[in-house]
Scaffold this motif. Structure first.
Motif: not given
Length: 438
Positions: A214-215, A233-234, A246-251, A269-279
């Motif tokens: 986490l950033g 986003g932090t 930055g942007l963090s990903k947890f699997n 980073v203020s917002a995140i959404a998913f479209r098809n296979n893209d972030v």
């Protein structure tokens, strides 16, 4: 011949209306139907209707054609500021109404229900975030009235949970961001870190115990993707200054962080959404001074940047949602931007007000689509140049009316590198950088 030409023009117009394009709705180009360009939050219901929370003019419903505004004069809303909006499994719209608790609106019956501290539902009327989990429970993040009060509450359709499981977990900080992952875990972001609730217990994550995964400990936004990853986003504080985390990903076991020091992305980073296979990643800290970078689209390998000079008028993004037809809606302090099929705006709304040029995808291999906007009828040329200014190809040269256009660029015979697409005409010269990676 004249009749054939007329048919061609009509066909071209229909194709142009249905092209994948960028368009920003504002107060002026909707004739005031979008009453406030300060779009704070967004949600999409089961019918594809977009619900828009504004900062100064209440809640707005947009069905793709019609706009409806709900404010303090024509609805039970107590304040014009909407902090967050969400849609539950019954298609009810939930609204965090600043210091007035939350409202539930049923569009089919046009009925409103308010939940407040005074009614016994909430422990505080200052609400930050609303999210609906996989079981249909509604989660509300709010300011604790005291150290022992919860920072988040859960509503199961009949009652609000305020038991011990929700107390003493956030150290008197409220949940300012809430997300749900594929497994149904509820993630709550506070100013001191990230909390995961698995239905039984809470797990705490911070910049320190994730070894920088986490950033920062101020959690701005949370979203879970279809593969089970959680994206966060932090924001961080360094030497008493607010900096992007930055942007963090947890699997589920490992944290991966994407920051400007290692990746081509803005750290706020203020917002995140998913479209098809893209972030889709929105950046900015609206209300704060900063040089923000608009939108990034991440395909798992490459970040593609879209900034206000060529797509939408503001680089500071508040929220992003994607509807069932894969249209992307972006809320910023400058209006509501849509990327997708533009089919139902009025004719005058389609005419651009400035010259612009974009390419998607970018970086690309071996081809990309150039989209360009002509604000005034005239003679124009669209050309490709290499990095040392040599002309490579002319995509178009001739007369154009004001409107939106696109051209396909095939670079299969060119070497990898930096190229430029330049639109020139009477007193205008705009360009965009193209990155060819083979």
């Amino acid at each position: 011949m004249k009749k054939i030409f007329s048919v061609f023009i009509i066909f071209f117009l229909v194709v142009n209306l249905r092209a994948q394009s960028w368009f920003t709705y504002t107060n002026s180009n909707t004739n005031g139907k979008l009453p406030d360009t300060n779009v704070e939050c967004l949600a999409v219901d089961a019918n594809g209707v977009v619900w828009i929370g504004t900062y100064f003019n209440g809640l707005v419903k947009f069905d793709g054609t019609n706009w409806t505004n709900y404010n303090t004069s024509n609805s039970p809303l107590k304040d014009k500021t909407i902090i967050d909006v969400a849609v539950d499994k019954q298609n009810n719209v939930w609204v965090a109404n600043y210091a007035n608790g939350v409202f539930r609106y049923n569009p089919s019956t046009n009925t409103w229900t308010q939940f407040t501290k005074e009614s016994g539902a909430l422990t505080n009327n200052y609400t930050y975030a609303i999210e609906v989990d996989n079981q249909g429970n509604v989660w509300v993040g709010l300011t604790p009235s005291s150290y022992n009060d919860p920072g988040v509450l859960r509503y199961n359709g009949n009652s609000w949970a305020q038991g011990n499981v929700f107390k003493d977990n956030f150290n008197s900080y409220g949940a300012e961001a809430i997300g749900v992952d594929k497994s149904g875990n509820v993630w709550c972001g506070t100013r001191i870190g990230l909390y995961k609730y698995d239905g039984t217990s809470w797990t705490y994550f911070s910049k320190e115990n994730t070894l920088g995964g986490l950033g920062g400990n101020y959690i701005r936004t949370i979203a879970g993707d279809a593969s089970g990853n959680v994206w966060v986003g932090t924001t961080d504080y360094v030497n008493f200054q607010t900096v992007g985390g930055g942007l963090s990903k947890f699997n589920g076991s490992t944290w991966t962080i994407y920051k400007s020091s290692t990746h081509p992305i803005d750290d706020f980073v203020s917002a995140i959404a998913f479209r098809n296979n893209d972030v889709w990643i929105g950046t900015g800290f609206c209300g704060q001074i900063g040089n923000y970078k608009g939108i990034y689209v991440f395909n798992g390998t490459t970040f593609t940047s879209y900034q206000s000079t060529s797509t939408f008028p503001g680089n500071c993004v508040n929220d992003i949602v994607v509807d069932k037809n894969a249209n992307v809606y972006i809320g910023s302090a400058f209006g509501l931007t849509k990327y997708g099929t533009i089919v139902s705006v009025e004719k005058e709304d389609l005419l651009p007000t400035e010259f612009a040029i974009t390419a998607f995808p970018n970086p690309f291999n071996p081809s990309t689509t150039i989209e360009y906007e002509i604000a005034k009828s005239g003679s124009y040329s669209l050309k490709i140049f290499n990095s040392i200014g040599e002309e490579i190809e002319t995509l178009f040269s001739g007369e154009l009316n004001a409107g939106f256009y696109k051209k396909h660029f095939d670079a299969s015979k060119l070497a990898s590198g930096i190229y430029y697409c330049r639109l020139t005409g009477s007193n205008i010269n705009v360009s965009t950088k193209l990155v060819l990676i083979k």
